[in-house]
Design a protein around this motif. Structure first.
Motif, PDB file in Angstrom:
ATOM      1  N   HIS A   1       0.842  -1.189   0.000  1.00  0.00           N
ATOM      2  CA  HIS A   1       0.000   0.000   0.000  1.00  0.00           C
ATOM      3  C   HIS A   1       0.881   1.244   0.000  1.00  0.00           C
ATOM      4  O   HIS A   1       1.874   1.305   0.706  1.00  0.00           O
ATOM      5  CB  HIS A   1      -0.910   0.018   1.229  1.00  0.00           C
ATOM      6  N   THR A   2       0.495   2.229  -0.787  1.00  0.00           N
ATOM      7  CA  THR A   2       1.238   3.480  -0.872  1.00  0.00           C
ATOM      8  C   THR A   2       0.249   4.627  -0.979  1.00  0.00           C
ATOM      9  O   THR A   2      -0.936   4.411  -1.224  1.00  0.00           O
ATOM     10  CB  THR A   2       2.190   3.492  -2.085  1.00  0.00           C
ATOM     11  N   GLY A   3       0.720   5.824  -0.824  1.00  0.00           N
ATOM     12  CA  GLY A   3      -0.136   6.998  -0.939  1.00  0.00           C
ATOM     13  C   GLY A   3       0.577   8.192  -0.371  1.00  0.00           C
ATOM     14  O   GLY A   3       1.749   8.125  -0.012  1.00  0.00           O
ATOM     15  N   GLY A   4      -0.142   9.267  -0.282  1.00  0.00           N
ATOM     16  CA  GLY A   4       0.432  10.472   0.281  1.00  0.00           C
ATOM     17  C   GLY A   4      -0.405  10.958   1.451  1.00  0.00           C
ATOM     18  O   GLY A   4      -1.607  11.101   1.319  1.00  0.00           O
ATOM     19  N   THR A   5       0.220  11.166   2.586  1.00  0.00           N
ATOM     20  CA  THR A   5      -0.531  11.682   3.728  1.00  0.00           C
ATOM     21  C   THR A   5      -0.783  13.163   3.542  1.00  0.00           C
ATOM     22  O   THR A   5      -0.116  13.839   2.778  1.00  0.00           O
ATOM     23  CB  THR A   5       0.240  11.445   5.039  1.00  0.00           C
ATOM     24  N   GLY A   6      -1.767  13.668   4.257  1.00  0.00           N
ATOM     25  CA  GLY A   6      -2.088  15.087   4.168  1.00  0.00           C
ATOM     26  C   GLY A   6      -2.784  15.475   2.885  1.00  0.00           C
ATOM     27  O   GLY A   6      -2.557  16.543   2.344  1.00  0.00           O
ATOM     28  N   GLY A   7      -3.653  14.599   2.391  1.00  0.00           N
ATOM     29  CA  GLY A   7      -4.347  14.839   1.132  1.00  0.00           C
ATOM     30  C   GLY A   7      -5.341  15.985   1.203  1.00  0.00           C
ATOM     31  O   GLY A   7      -5.362  16.769   2.150  1.00  0.00           O
ATOM     32  N   GLU A   8      -6.183  16.075   0.220  1.00  0.00           N
ATOM     33  CA  GLU A   8      -7.171  17.144   0.100  1.00  0.00           C
ATOM     34  C   GLU A   8      -8.401  16.819   0.936  1.00  0.00           C
ATOM     35  O   GLU A   8      -9.400  16.356   0.418  1.00  0.00           O
ATOM     36  CB  GLU A   8      -7.558  17.330  -1.358  1.00  0.00           C
ATOM     37  N   GLY A   9      -8.321  17.044   2.225  1.00  0.00           N
ATOM     38  CA  GLY A   9      -9.450  16.782   3.110  1.00  0.00           C
ATOM     39  C   GLY A   9      -9.299  15.470   3.850  1.00  0.00           C
ATOM     40  O   GLY A   9      -8.250  14.835   3.822  1.00  0.00           O
ATOM     41  N   TRP A  10     -10.394  15.051   4.515  1.00  0.00           N
ATOM     42  CA  TRP A  10     -10.342  13.825   5.307  1.00  0.00           C
ATOM     43  C   TRP A  10     -11.690  13.110   5.406  1.00  0.00           C
ATOM     44  O   TRP A  10     -11.772  12.018   5.932  1.00  0.00           O
ATOM     45  CB  TRP A  10      -9.846  14.144   6.721  1.00  0.00           C
ATOM     46  N   ARG A  11     -12.739  13.662   4.890  1.00  0.00           N
ATOM     47  CA  ARG A  11     -14.070  13.084   5.094  1.00  0.00           C
ATOM     48  C   ARG A  11     -14.272  11.711   4.441  1.00  0.00           C
ATOM     49  O   ARG A  11     -15.098  10.930   4.889  1.00  0.00           O
ATOM     50  CB  ARG A  11     -15.136  14.062   4.641  1.00  0.00           C
TER      51      ARG A  11
END
Length: 70
Positions: free
Chosen positions: A47-57
């Motif tokens: 699993h990969t991704g970027g933290t602190g994306g555009e929002g959280w809902r």
């Protein structure tokens, strides 16, 4: 490899990622719940991704392929 992210606009993010066929999303009631989910998902192998994306809902995942955009 699975991509993991957070957003407030899941339809927009899905389109930006290339409309992945296996798009999955869930809704959160608090930012702390969303950030904990994101951290847990990113700790999983593959699993990969970027933290602190555009929002959280909304949290989302999809499989990274040659036709998707990360």
């Amino acid at each position: 490899m699975k991509y993991v992210g957070l957003t407030d606009d899941p339809q927009k993010r899905k389109a930006e990622h290339g409309n992945p066929a296996d798009w999955w999303q869930t809704r959160f009631s608090s930012e702390s719940e969303a950030r904990a989910w994101e951290k847990q998902m990113l700790a999983k192998p593959g699993h990969t991704g970027g933290t602190g994306g555009e929002g959280w809902r909304y949290g989302y995942t999809y499989t990274i392929t040659s036709s998707t955009n990360q």
